[in-house]
Enzyme design. Structure first.
Site, PDB file in Angstrom:
ATOM      1  N   PHE A 136       0.833  -1.195   0.000  1.00 56.74           N
ATOM      2  CA  PHE A 136       0.000   0.000   0.000  1.00 56.74           C
ATOM      3  C   PHE A 136       0.870   1.249   0.000  1.00 56.74           C
ATOM      4  O   PHE A 136       1.912   1.306   0.664  1.00 56.74           O
ATOM      5  CB  PHE A 136      -0.885   0.046   1.258  1.00 56.74           C
ATOM      6  CG  PHE A 136      -1.946  -1.011   1.317  1.00 56.74           C
ATOM      7  CD1 PHE A 136      -3.212  -0.787   0.795  1.00 56.74           C
ATOM      8  CD2 PHE A 136      -1.683  -2.236   1.916  1.00 56.74           C
ATOM      9  CE1 PHE A 136      -4.192  -1.766   0.855  1.00 56.74           C
ATOM     10  CE2 PHE A 136      -2.659  -3.223   1.983  1.00 56.74           C
ATOM     11  CZ  PHE A 136      -3.916  -2.984   1.454  1.00 56.74           C
ATOM     12  N   ASP A 137       0.419   2.257  -0.718  1.00 56.01           N
ATOM     13  CA  ASP A 137       0.872   3.622  -0.481  1.00 56.01           C
ATOM     14  C   ASP A 137       0.313   4.051   0.870  1.00 56.01           C
ATOM     15  O   ASP A 137      -0.584   3.405   1.418  1.00 56.01           O
ATOM     16  CB  ASP A 137       0.356   4.517  -1.612  1.00 56.01           C
ATOM     17  CG  ASP A 137       0.625   5.985  -1.383  1.00 56.01           C
ATOM     18  OD1 ASP A 137       1.771   6.336  -1.073  1.00 56.01           O
ATOM     19  OD2 ASP A 137      -0.335   6.768  -1.493  1.00 56.01           O
ATOM     20  N   ALA A 138       0.826   5.153   1.419  1.00 58.58           N
ATOM     21  CA  ALA A 138       0.343   5.622   2.727  1.00 58.58           C
ATOM     22  C   ALA A 138      -0.629   6.794   2.595  1.00 58.58           C
ATOM     23  O   ALA A 138      -1.821   6.649   2.865  1.00 58.58           O
ATOM     24  CB  ALA A 138       1.529   5.997   3.625  1.00 58.58           C
ATOM     25  N   LYS A 161       9.219   6.514  -5.409  1.00 56.12           N
ATOM     26  CA  LYS A 161       8.315   6.046  -6.458  1.00 56.12           C
ATOM     27  C   LYS A 161       8.126   7.155  -7.499  1.00 56.12           C
ATOM     28  O   LYS A 161       8.036   8.312  -7.101  1.00 56.12           O
ATOM     29  CB  LYS A 161       6.950   5.686  -5.852  1.00 56.12           C
ATOM     30  CG  LYS A 161       6.949   4.562  -4.856  1.00 56.12           C
ATOM     31  CD  LYS A 161       5.561   4.330  -4.253  1.00 56.12           C
ATOM     32  CE  LYS A 161       5.065   5.517  -3.443  1.00 56.12           C
ATOM     33  NZ  LYS A 161       3.748   5.276  -2.791  1.00 56.12           N
TER      34      LYS A 161
END
Length: 226
Positions: free
Chosen positions: A8-10, A150
C-alpha cells in the site's frame, strides 16, 4: 487469494493527508494564523518540489528545506525545525481513510502486507502506532531512507528484497497516485490497483489492473462479502 503480498501507499491510500489543516495547526504553535492564501502560496512552492523529488531531481532534504525556507526566515528558525513541527502536526491530526481498518483486518490472515511511501520517516511510525496498525505492515519502505522515490523501480526492488523476493506477479500495489503508485508498480512487474477517490480520468499510458473508488470496494474485490 490471488496474491501473496499487497503493498500500500500511505498518504491518501490508508491515511488522510490534509496538509492545510496540518499547516494551520503547526503555525498556530508559532502564533501564526495560517490562511488559505498562505496555503495557496505554499503549494506553489511545494507541489513542483514533489514532482522533482519523484523524478529524482532533488533529495528529500532539499524538498524539506526549500518548501519552508521563506517561513523559516520570517520566524527566525531552521527549516529543519519547521519540517519536524509540520510532521508532528500531521501525526496529531492523523486519521485513517474510510474502510482502511476494515480492509486491513479482512486481509490480516490471508496475505502479507507492506507499505511503500514517498512520505517522510519522521511521520510514518508514529501514525502507524497511533492508529493501531504498527504490527500490520512489514516491510515499511520509506523513500527518504532508501534514497529513491516512487515511481523509480529501485524502491520496488528494494521492497521485494525485504519481502524475500516473491514473484512480482504475486504482488499487488495499491495507491491513489497513478504516476508514482501505478506506473511504478507496473514497471516493477506488479499487479496494480488505482484508488481513484475523485473519479479522475486515467492518465495516458497508464493502465492499472484494477480501479476502485473506495477501500470498501477493494475489500469486496479481494475477499468478497464482509
Amino acid at each position: 487469494m490471488k496474491y501473496q503480498w499487497i503493498l500500500f501507499d500511505a498518504d491518501e491510500t490508508l491515511f488522510h493527508f490534509d496538509a492545510y489543516q496540518g499547516l494551520k495547526l503547526m503555525f498556530s504553535r508559532f502564533n501564526i494564523d495560517f490562511t488559505a492564501a498562505d496555503f495557496a502560496h505554499y503549494q506553489q512552492v511545494n507541489l513542483p518540489l514533489w514532482v522533482d523529488y519523484q523524478n529524482g531531481v532533488i533529495s528529500a532534504k532539499q524538498l524539506q528545506h526549500t518548501r519552508f525556507k521563506g517561513w523559516a526566515e520570517k520566524l527566525q528558525v531552521t527549516t529543519q525545525a519547521l519540517n519536524s513541527a509540520f510532521l508532528q502536526a500531521m501525526a496529531d491530526i492523523c486519521t485513517l481513510l474510510p474502510g482502511a481498518r476494515e480492509l486491513i483486518d479482512a486481509l490480516a490472515d490471508k496475505v502479507s502486507m507492506g507499505i511503500i511511501t514517498n512520505g517522510f520517516t519522521e511521520l510514518q511510525t508514529i501514525r502507524l502506532d497511533r492508529t493501531g496498525l504498527l504490527g500490520a505492515f512489514s516491510p515499511v519502505v520509506i523513500s527518504e531512507e532508501v534514497g529513491v522515490a516512487k515511481p523509480d523501480v529501485a524502491i520496488f526492488n528494494h521492497a521485494l528484497e525485504l519481502m524475500g523476493n516473491p514473484a512480482p506477479q504475486h504482488v499487488l500495489m495499491v495507491g491513489d497516485n497513478p504516476e508514482s503508485d501505478v506506473r511504478g508498480g507496473l514497471n516493477a512487474g506488479f499487479d496494480t490497483c488505482w484508488l481513484n477517490h475523485r473519479n479522475e480520468p486515467t492518465p495516458a499510458g497508464i493502465t492499472p489492473h484494477y480501479e476502485v473508488k473506495s477501500l470498501a470496494q477493494l475489500q469486496q474485490q479481494l475477499v468478497g462479502d464482509k
